[in-house]
Design a protein around this motif. Structure first.
Motif, PDB file in Angstrom:
ATOM      1  N   GLN A   8      -8.048  -1.168  12.127  1.00 51.27           N
ATOM      2  CA  GLN A   8      -8.741  -2.541  11.712  1.00 51.27           C
ATOM      3  C   GLN A   8      -8.653  -2.635  10.301  1.00 51.27           C
ATOM      4  N   MET A   9      -7.357  -2.239   9.886  1.00 53.20           N
ATOM      5  CA  MET A   9      -7.208  -2.376   8.459  1.00 53.20           C
ATOM      6  C   MET A   9      -7.051  -4.002   8.125  1.00 53.20           C
ATOM      7  N   THR A  10      -7.476  -4.513   7.094  1.00 56.38           N
ATOM      8  CA  THR A  10      -7.433  -5.986   6.875  1.00 56.38           C
ATOM      9  C   THR A  10      -6.791  -6.161   5.443  1.00 56.38           C
ATOM     10  N   LYS A  11      -6.791  -7.443   5.166  1.00 59.99           N
ATOM     11  CA  LYS A  11      -6.044  -7.760   3.822  1.00 59.99           C
ATOM     12  C   LYS A  11      -7.062  -7.325   2.779  1.00 59.99           C
ATOM     13  N   ASP A  12      -8.460  -7.183   3.056  1.00 65.41           N
ATOM     14  CA  ASP A  12      -9.450  -6.708   2.101  1.00 65.41           C
ATOM     15  C   ASP A  12      -9.243  -5.322   1.850  1.00 65.41           C
ATOM     16  N   SER A  13      -8.839  -4.509   2.734  1.00 59.90           N
ATOM     17  CA  SER A  13      -8.820  -2.797   2.461  1.00 59.90           C
ATOM     18  C   SER A  13      -8.096  -2.583   1.307  1.00 59.90           C
ATOM     19  N   LEU A  42       3.967   9.679  -0.192  1.00 63.45           N
ATOM     20  CA  LEU A  42       4.816   8.714   0.289  1.00 63.45           C
ATOM     21  C   LEU A  42       5.956   9.296   1.383  1.00 63.45           C
ATOM     22  N   GLN A  43       6.387  10.321   0.621  1.00 59.10           N
ATOM     23  CA  GLN A  43       7.667  10.639   1.578  1.00 59.10           C
ATOM     24  C   GLN A  43       7.471  11.366   3.070  1.00 59.10           C
ATOM     25  N   PHE A  44       6.110  11.715   3.166  1.00 62.64           N
ATOM     26  CA  PHE A  44       5.802  12.311   4.325  1.00 62.64           C
ATOM     27  C   PHE A  44       5.257  10.859   5.247  1.00 62.64           C
ATOM     28  N   ALA A  45       5.502  11.451   6.734  1.00 65.98           N
ATOM     29  CA  ALA A  45       5.147  10.389   7.715  1.00 65.98           C
ATOM     30  C   ALA A  45       3.867   9.775   7.442  1.00 65.98           C
ATOM     31  N   TYR A  46       2.977  10.678   7.158  1.00 67.11           N
ATOM     32  CA  TYR A  46       1.712   9.989   6.964  1.00 67.11           C
ATOM     33  C   TYR A  46       1.525   8.976   6.075  1.00 67.11           C
ATOM     34  N   GLY A  47       1.861   9.447   4.814  1.00 65.03           N
ATOM     35  CA  GLY A  47       1.893   8.739   3.578  1.00 65.03           C
ATOM     36  C   GLY A  47       2.767   7.492   3.640  1.00 65.03           C
ATOM     37  N   PHE A  48       4.023   7.437   4.163  1.00 66.29           N
ATOM     38  CA  PHE A  48       4.690   6.353   4.518  1.00 66.29           C
ATOM     39  C   PHE A  48       3.829   5.394   5.353  1.00 66.29           C
ATOM     40  N   GLY A  49       3.437   5.868   6.551  1.00 66.79           N
ATOM     41  CA  GLY A  49       2.837   5.173   7.394  1.00 66.79           C
ATOM     42  C   GLY A  49       1.585   4.516   6.772  1.00 66.79           C
ATOM     43  N   VAL A  50       0.906   4.814   5.687  1.00 68.73           N
ATOM     44  CA  VAL A  50      -0.276   3.883   5.302  1.00 68.73           C
ATOM     45  C   VAL A  50       0.423   2.870   4.303  1.00 68.73           C
ATOM     46  N   LEU A  51       1.550   3.227   3.704  1.00 65.49           N
ATOM     47  CA  LEU A  51       2.115   2.291   2.687  1.00 65.49           C
ATOM     48  C   LEU A  51       2.603   1.179   3.698  1.00 65.49           C
ATOM     49  N   LEU A  52       3.159   1.481   4.717  1.00 70.03           N
ATOM     50  CA  LEU A  52       3.742   0.351   5.700  1.00 70.03           C
ATOM     51  C   LEU A  52       2.555  -0.655   5.901  1.00 70.03           C
ATOM     52  N   SER A  53       1.540   0.100   6.343  1.00 70.86           N
ATOM     53  CA  SER A  53       0.230  -0.774   6.899  1.00 70.86           C
ATOM     54  C   SER A  53      -0.306  -1.635   5.547  1.00 70.86           C
ATOM     55  N   THR A  54      -0.291  -0.913   4.580  1.00 76.39           N
ATOM     56  CA  THR A  54      -0.708  -1.690   3.468  1.00 76.39           C
ATOM     57  C   THR A  54      -0.085  -3.060   3.220  1.00 76.39           C
ATOM     58  N   LEU A  55       1.266  -2.789   3.221  1.00 74.13           N
ATOM     59  CA  LEU A  55       2.238  -4.153   2.948  1.00 74.13           C
ATOM     60  C   LEU A  55       2.065  -4.918   4.275  1.00 74.13           C
ATOM     61  N   GLN A 108     -12.421  10.503  -8.526  1.00 72.27           N
ATOM     62  CA  GLN A 108     -12.016   9.482  -9.666  1.00 72.27           C
ATOM     63  C   GLN A 108     -11.465   8.202  -9.295  1.00 72.27           C
ATOM     64  N   LYS A 109     -10.607   8.443  -8.474  1.00 70.91           N
ATOM     65  CA  LYS A 109      -9.666   6.968  -7.601  1.00 70.91           C
ATOM     66  C   LYS A 109     -10.426   6.745  -6.632  1.00 70.91           C
ATOM     67  N   LEU A 110     -11.350   7.284  -6.032  1.00 72.75           N
ATOM     68  CA  LEU A 110     -12.125   6.695  -5.002  1.00 72.75           C
ATOM     69  C   LEU A 110     -13.073   5.615  -5.724  1.00 72.75           C
ATOM     70  N   LYS A 111     -13.884   6.160  -6.455  1.00 73.93           N
ATOM     71  CA  LYS A 111     -14.797   5.322  -7.459  1.00 73.93           C
ATOM     72  C   LYS A 111     -14.317   4.343  -8.278  1.00 73.93           C
ATOM     73  N   GLN A 112     -13.291   4.635  -9.118  1.00 73.39           N
ATOM     74  CA  GLN A 112     -12.522   3.796  -9.980  1.00 73.39           C
ATOM     75  C   GLN A 112     -12.037   2.451  -9.259  1.00 73.39           C
ATOM     76  N   HIS A 113     -11.430   2.612  -8.131  1.00 74.51           N
ATOM     77  CA  HIS A 113     -10.626   1.544  -7.418  1.00 74.51           C
ATOM     78  C   HIS A 113     -11.509   0.969  -6.061  1.00 74.51           C
ATOM     79  N   HIS A 114     -12.783   1.587  -5.758  1.00 75.60           N
ATOM     80  CA  HIS A 114     -13.830   1.043  -4.714  1.00 75.60           C
ATOM     81  C   HIS A 114     -12.917   0.937  -3.463  1.00 75.60           C
ATOM     82  N   VAL A 115     -12.357   2.265  -3.207  1.00 71.93           N
ATOM     83  CA  VAL A 115     -11.413   2.598  -2.097  1.00 71.93           C
ATOM     84  C   VAL A 115     -12.138   2.358  -0.682  1.00 71.93           C
ATOM     85  N   THR A 116     -11.859   1.740   0.210  1.00 74.53           N
ATOM     86  CA  THR A 116     -12.439   1.484   1.421  1.00 74.53           C
ATOM     87  C   THR A 116     -12.061   2.377   2.596  1.00 74.53           C
ATOM     88  N   ASN A 117     -10.543   2.912   2.548  1.00 78.16           N
ATOM     89  CA  ASN A 117     -10.014   3.769   3.678  1.00 78.16           C
ATOM     90  C   ASN A 117      -9.137   4.801   2.928  1.00 78.16           C
TER      91      ASN A 117
END
Length: 340
Positions: A176-181, A189-202, A222-231
């Motif tokens: 249930q990833m949304t435009k607000d995620s 990103l070159q791994f299947a896992y990372g590339f899949g997340v990028l595809l879903s983001t776009l 630091q990244k989680l807090k600075q950018h208010h990461v949801t997923n």
């Protein structure tokens, strides 16, 4: 009808042009900037490679990486997703296996092929691409590499249609990833896992946080807090490192859930994480040959000791080694049928 994933993504996100699409350690790109850079760099690439030519991607995670991969697909060339951590001999072998005509790289090495430096990707001058390549759905479109655990890395070919199916099946429906995620993953990103997340983001018009280098716990927090990461998408190895680091850190309230894949997830780690941080870990099973995750737990109803259920569109059978289906309660091998 034009069939090109890059064109589809750029047009899909036109209405949210000023929204941040990608953020790395130094800079960020809005969806409008992403489109501008892709169209300009695609035109540069078209003068160097033809449709069907393989292009080796050899960069750590940064905003240039998605620009490059979308540009390659825009002109009908085929990105081969490789790692900067591979040795020179392994990289040369991949170039030979793929018969790559071009290497896009952040490394100083000379690989005896036409090369483009990472610093040449984000350009504002010159003409924009005016004609996208028209892909056939089943056409050879991008290549993953195996992890190398069984010897030298090997190439896996994926078809163009998978670029649409992967994000629709996995992250939009199952997670249930949304435009607000706001998405952040420790797998590159070159791994299947990372590339899949990028595809879903776009695909969903959300935001992705990128980070070069090793996924150290202090940098992750630091990244989680600075950018208010949801997923947050990660692996058991990284989760263990985070848990050992727990005395001095906490997860921000913005994090809705953590997805773990790539390794078996111990039940003890799930329980310890929930007790310590109050955040559920959703377990997923996947493989690069099928694009990414094909089985995942229900994030609202986690069942310990299971890998969840097949995502929508995927079929499972448990079979004996003679390939006959096993009866309930017996062990066997997992057979998977996926649209990808």
């Amino acid at each position: 009808m034009m069939n090109n994933f890059t064109k589809h993504i750029l047009e899909k996100n036109t209405s949210i042009g000023e929204k941040i699409a990608l953020v790395d350690d130094q800079k960020s790109l809005t969806y409008s900037e992403l489109e501008n850079y892709v169209l300009k760099f695609s035109n540069v690439l078209r003068a160097k490679v033809n449709s069907g030519d393989r292009v080796v991607m050899l960069m750590d995670d940064s905003v240039e990486w998605p620009v490059a991969v979308l540009s390659i697909i825009a002109i009908g060339a085929v990105p081969v997703l490789a790692s900067v951590d591979l040795g020179t001999a392994a990289i040369l072998n991949i170039i030979k296996l793929s018969d790559a005509k071009l290497v896009i790289t952040s490394l100083p090495d000379n690989f005896d092929r036409l090369q483009i430096s990472k610093d040449e990707i984000l350009i504002n001058d010159g003409e924009s691409l005016n004609q996208f390549y028209n892909w056939h759905s089943d056409e050879n479109c991008w290549w993953y590499l195996t992890s190398g655990t069984s010897g030298d890395p090997k190439c896996m070919v994926h078809r163009h249609d998978n670029l649409y199916k992967l994000p629709e099946l996995i992250h939009k429906n199952s997670l249930q990833m949304t435009k607000d995620s706001v998405n952040f993953g420790s797998p590159k990103l070159q791994f299947a896992y990372g590339f899949g997340v990028l595809l879903s983001t776009l695909h969903t018009g959300s935001t992705q946080i990128l980070s070069a280098g090793k996924p150290a716990p202090s940098k992750i927090f630091q990244k989680l807090k600075q950018h208010h990461v949801t997923n947050f998408f990660t692996t058991v190895y990284v989760l263990n490192s985070i848990f050992k680091h727990k005395q001095s850190e906490s997860f921000p309230e913005s994090v809705k859930y953590i997805v773990s894949s790539g390794e078996p997830l111990p039940e003890s780690l799930i329980i310890n994480f929930l007790d310590t941080f109050g955040i559920p870990i959703v377990n997923g099973l996947g493989m690069a040959e099928l694009g990414q995750i094909f089985c995942i737990q229900d994030r609202d109803n986690l069942e310990f000791g299971t890998i969840g259920r097949p995502i929508a569109g995927v079929e499972f059978e448990i079979r004996y080694t003679n390939r006959y289906k096993v009866e309930t309660g017996h062990q066997g091998e997992l057979y998977v049928k996926s649209p990808c």
